[in-house]
Motif scaffolding. Structure first.
Motif, mmCIF file in Angstrom:
data_model
loop_
_atom_site.group_PDB
_atom_site.id
_atom_site.type_symbol
_atom_site.label_atom_id
_atom_site.label_comp_id
_atom_site.label_asym_id
_atom_site.label_seq_id
_atom_site.Cartn_x
_atom_site.Cartn_y
_atom_site.Cartn_z
ATOM 1 N N PRO A 70 -1.916 2.635 -0.781
ATOM 2 C CA PRO A 70 -0.728 2.217 -0.012
ATOM 3 C C PRO A 70 -0.960 0.883 0.692
ATOM 4 O O PRO A 70 -2.063 0.591 1.164
ATOM 5 C CB PRO A 70 -0.567 3.340 1.012
ATOM 6 N N GLY A 71 0.094 0.086 0.750
ATOM 7 C CA GLY A 71 0.040 -1.187 1.471
ATOM 8 C C GLY A 71 -0.479 -2.347 0.648
ATOM 9 O O GLY A 71 -0.546 -3.477 1.141
ATOM 10 N N THR A 72 -0.838 -2.107 -0.612
ATOM 11 C CA THR A 72 -1.365 -3.211 -1.417
ATOM 12 C C THR A 72 -0.242 -3.903 -2.195
ATOM 13 O O THR A 72 0.840 -3.370 -2.376
ATOM 14 C CB THR A 72 -2.440 -2.720 -2.409
ATOM 15 N N ARG A 73 -0.565 -5.103 -2.648
ATOM 16 C CA ARG A 73 0.393 -5.873 -3.465
ATOM 17 C C ARG A 73 0.134 -5.569 -4.936
ATOM 18 O O ARG A 73 -0.993 -5.295 -5.333
ATOM 19 C CB ARG A 73 0.191 -7.367 -3.228
ATOM 20 N N ILE A 74 1.189 -5.662 -5.719
ATOM 21 C CA ILE A 74 1.032 -5.360 -7.144
ATOM 22 C C ILE A 74 1.766 -6.421 -7.957
ATOM 23 O O ILE A 74 2.941 -6.720 -7.703
ATOM 24 C CB ILE A 74 1.491 -3.912 -7.451
ATOM 25 N N PHE A 75 1.053 -7.028 -8.885
ATOM 26 C CA PHE A 75 1.624 -8.085 -9.737
ATOM 27 C C PHE A 75 2.468 -7.404 -10.816
ATOM 28 O O PHE A 75 1.956 -6.651 -11.632
ATOM 29 C CB PHE A 75 0.497 -8.905 -10.363
ATOM 30 N N SER A 319 -8.266 8.793 5.695
ATOM 31 C CA SER A 319 -9.637 8.281 5.587
ATOM 32 C C SER A 319 -9.881 7.756 4.168
ATOM 33 O O SER A 319 -9.129 8.067 3.234
ATOM 34 C CB SER A 319 -10.643 9.390 5.912
ATOM 35 N N SER A 320 -10.965 7.001 4.027
ATOM 36 C CA SER A 320 -11.211 6.395 2.716
ATOM 37 C C SER A 320 -11.512 7.457 1.652
ATOM 38 O O SER A 320 -11.351 7.212 0.459
ATOM 39 C CB SER A 320 -12.358 5.385 2.785
ATOM 40 N N ASP A 321 -11.929 8.657 2.092
ATOM 41 C CA ASP A 321 -12.105 9.713 1.093
ATOM 42 C C ASP A 321 -10.848 10.572 0.949
ATOM 43 O O ASP A 321 -10.887 11.685 0.415
ATOM 44 C CB ASP A 321 -13.350 10.574 1.393
ATOM 45 N N GLY A 322 -9.711 10.052 1.455
ATOM 46 C CA GLY A 322 -8.420 10.681 1.187
ATOM 47 C C GLY A 322 -8.131 11.905 2.040
ATOM 48 O O GLY A 322 -7.440 12.819 1.579
ATOM 49 N N LYS A 323 -8.630 11.919 3.297
ATOM 50 C CA LYS A 323 -8.419 13.114 4.115
ATOM 51 C C LYS A 323 -7.614 12.813 5.368
ATOM 52 O O LYS A 323 -7.717 11.737 5.958
ATOM 53 C CB LYS A 323 -9.763 13.705 4.530
ATOM 54 N N CYS A 324 -6.851 13.826 5.787
ATOM 55 C CA CYS A 324 -6.212 13.829 7.105
ATOM 56 C C CYS A 324 -7.296 14.137 8.140
ATOM 57 O O CYS A 324 -8.348 14.689 7.809
ATOM 58 C CB CYS A 324 -5.124 14.909 7.121
ATOM 59 N N GLY A 327 -8.744 17.495 8.094
ATOM 60 C CA GLY A 327 -9.635 17.835 6.976
ATOM 61 C C GLY A 327 -8.927 18.085 5.661
ATOM 62 O O GLY A 327 -9.572 18.224 4.618
ATOM 63 N N THR A 328 -7.596 18.125 5.680
ATOM 64 C CA THR A 328 -6.863 18.383 4.427
ATOM 65 C C THR A 328 -7.004 17.201 3.468
ATOM 66 O O THR A 328 -6.825 16.042 3.862
ATOM 67 C CB THR A 328 -5.370 18.621 4.748
ATOM 68 N N GLN A 329 -7.315 17.505 2.222
ATOM 69 C CA GLN A 329 -7.435 16.465 1.197
ATOM 70 C C GLN A 329 -6.038 16.046 0.744
ATOM 71 O O GLN A 329 -5.220 16.904 0.379
ATOM 72 C CB GLN A 329 -8.227 17.006 0.001
ATOM 73 N N ILE A 330 -5.766 14.750 0.774
ATOM 74 C CA ILE A 330 -4.473 14.234 0.319
ATOM 75 C C ILE A 330 -4.676 13.697 -1.091
ATOM 76 O O ILE A 330 -5.515 12.811 -1.303
ATOM 77 C CB ILE A 330 -3.960 13.115 1.260
ATOM 78 N N PRO A 331 -3.934 14.198 -2.075
ATOM 79 C CA PRO A 331 -4.151 13.738 -3.451
ATOM 80 C C PRO A 331 -3.697 12.290 -3.640
ATOM 81 O O PRO A 331 -2.704 11.864 -3.038
ATOM 82 C CB PRO A 331 -3.286 14.698 -4.277
ATOM 83 N N GLY A 332 -4.434 11.562 -4.457
ATOM 84 C CA GLY A 332 -4.089 10.168 -4.733
ATOM 85 C C GLY A 332 -5.312 9.286 -4.635
ATOM 86 O O GLY A 332 -6.458 9.768 -4.695
ATOM 87 N N HIS A 333 -5.093 7.989 -4.477
ATOM 88 C CA HIS A 333 -6.182 7.001 -4.417
ATOM 89 C C HIS A 333 -6.090 6.243 -3.100
ATOM 90 O O HIS A 333 -5.143 5.483 -2.871
ATOM 91 C CB HIS A 333 -6.072 6.024 -5.589
ATOM 92 N N PHE A 334 -7.084 6.452 -2.239
ATOM 93 C CA PHE A 334 -7.041 5.861 -0.900
ATOM 94 C C PHE A 334 -8.330 5.131 -0.553
ATOM 95 O O PHE A 334 -8.483 4.657 0.555
ATOM 96 C CB PHE A 334 -6.787 6.957 0.144
ATOM 97 N N ASN A 335 -9.260 5.066 -1.480
ATOM 98 C CA ASN A 335 -10.537 4.408 -1.194
ATOM 99 C C ASN A 335 -10.420 2.925 -1.525
ATOM 100 O O ASN A 335 -10.593 2.513 -2.673
ATOM 101 C CB ASN A 335 -11.657 5.068 -2.009
ATOM 102 N N TYR A 336 -10.147 2.128 -0.503
ATOM 103 C CA TYR A 336 -9.903 0.701 -0.725
ATOM 104 C C TYR A 336 -11.162 -0.037 -1.178
ATOM 105 O O TYR A 336 -11.058 -1.126 -1.718
ATOM 106 C CB TYR A 336 -9.299 0.066 0.537
ATOM 107 N N ARG A 337 -12.315 0.588 -0.988
ATOM 108 C CA ARG A 337 -13.539 -0.058 -1.481
ATOM 109 C C ARG A 337 -13.505 -0.159 -2.998
ATOM 110 O O ARG A 337 -14.176 -0.995 -3.584
ATOM 111 C CB ARG A 337 -14.768 0.721 -1.019
#
Ligand code: SF4
Length: 357
Positions: A70-75, A319-324, A327-337
């Protein structure tokens, strides 16, 4: 002009394009329904290769993808033509045009990737018209994109046959699939296609790929906004692709051949969202209107995890490992590294922009 994939010669100099369920049988000098696949001298060629008609930098939320960095730019890029005939098309100026009727730019796959890097976009979107009809170009761009650390996204109507599906999607990281309605009547009369192949695509994505995908349902007053139909659609999603696939109910505005129908009232979108949440979907959004229902909420503790203002992000709490924080895991891609400081092929490091307010 390139020789296409997914075709064979048939009788009388015709070719059979089997990329999508239209299965066009195309005579010498003619093009298929989508306009950009043509029989030239007994061979199928793709007219859109290297010639996008629309090129733009968008927020990833506009695709819409709410769980993919989320929040990234996409060409973002699209060509002329389309394999559906939607009366409500919002990009009809390119989707209903032939390739020589639009102003295109020349962009090789290398050029596309270089532009994305120059504009600080970590991802590419194949969008605006149906990208599978220029699947040869998509594949070549996506291969190069992965070599230089860029992610790839299809924004698609899902109208694609099995062989082309597997050839294209093995190069794709994320997709937003339009599920335009849940009746064959709507698909037949309003999009000039069929519902079943789109459902097959969604099931294949879930069953056979690692592609992150979200679903969009554009709600058109009187045509696909019946609460009973919404319930059927939602229950199909729950049964066949699961409760964690984000579903976006988005607002229609009068366009193309549907100018006699008014904009979707926000209450209709909220009604659909309420049904979807009651039935058990965990991430349901409304789009094309200002609403708190565009935020991402933790399905367990109900905290706001991503607060959005239209396509902009105001607060971000995953969080970068996709958690609230609960502790709930949120599905998707959130690791900006995974995307920030991605290496590119010449050894340089690429720092794409993330825009949060
Ligand atoms: S991709 Fe185009 S030419 Fe090929 S079958 Fe579909 S509409 Fe016809």
């Amino acid at each position: 002009m390139r020789e296409a994939l997914w075709w064979k010669r048939i009788e009388n100099g015709k070719v059979h394009c089997y990329l999508c369920p239209r299965d066009c049988k195309i005579g010498e000098g003619q093009a298929g329904f989508c306009f950009i696949r043509k029989n030239e001298g007994g061979k199928l060629v793709t007219l859109g290769y290297g010639r996008p008609a629309a090129v733009q930098v968008d927020p990833v939320e506009k695709k819409p993808l709410n769980h993919f960095y989320p929040g990234t730019r996409i060409f973002s890029m699209g060509t002329a033509g389309c394999n559906m005939g939607c009366f409500f098309c919002q990009n009809w100026d390119i989707s209903k045009a032939k390739s020589d009727q639009v102003r295109s730019v020349d962009l090789t796959p290398d050029d596309v990737c270089q532009n994305a890097i120059d504009y600080e976009c970590p991802s590419l979107a194949f969008t605006y018209n149906e990208p599978s009809i220029w699947g040869e170009y998509v594949i070549d761009i996506a291969k190069r994109a992965h070599e230089v650390g860029l992610k790839t996204v299809m924004v698609t109507n899902g109208y694609i046959n099995e062989e082309a599906f597997y050839d294209v999607y093995k190069h794709i990281d994320a997709a937003n699939v339009d599920l335009k309605a849940f009746t064959e009547n709507f698909y037949g009369k309003i999009t000039l296609t069929h519902l079943k192949p789109v459902l097959d695509t969604l099931e294949r994505l879930k069953r056979d790929t690692n592609v992150w995908f979200e679903i969009t349902n554009l709600m058109i007053p009187t045509l696909n906004d019946d609460p009973g139909e919404v319930k059927q659609l939602v229950n199909w999603v729950l049964d066949r692709v699961g409760d964690s696939v984000p579903l976006h109910f988005t607002a229609f505005h009068p366009d193309f051949k549907l100018r006699n129908i008014h904009n979707t009232p926000p209450e209709t979108l909220e009604m659909a969202r309420d049904i979807a949440l009651e039935e058990g979907l965990k991430f349901v959004y409304v789009g094309n209107v200002f609403s708190d229902s565009g935020n991402t909420y933790c399905p367990s503790c109900k905290r706001v995890l991503v607060e959005r203002n239209w396509h902009q992000i105001r607060k971000y709490k995953i969080s970068s490992d996709g958690k609230c924080t609960c502790g709930t895991q949120i599905p998707g891609h959130f690791n900006y590294r995974e995307i920030v400081a991605a290496p590119v092929s010449d050894g340089h490091v690429f720092h794409p922009k993330v825009y949060w307010n």
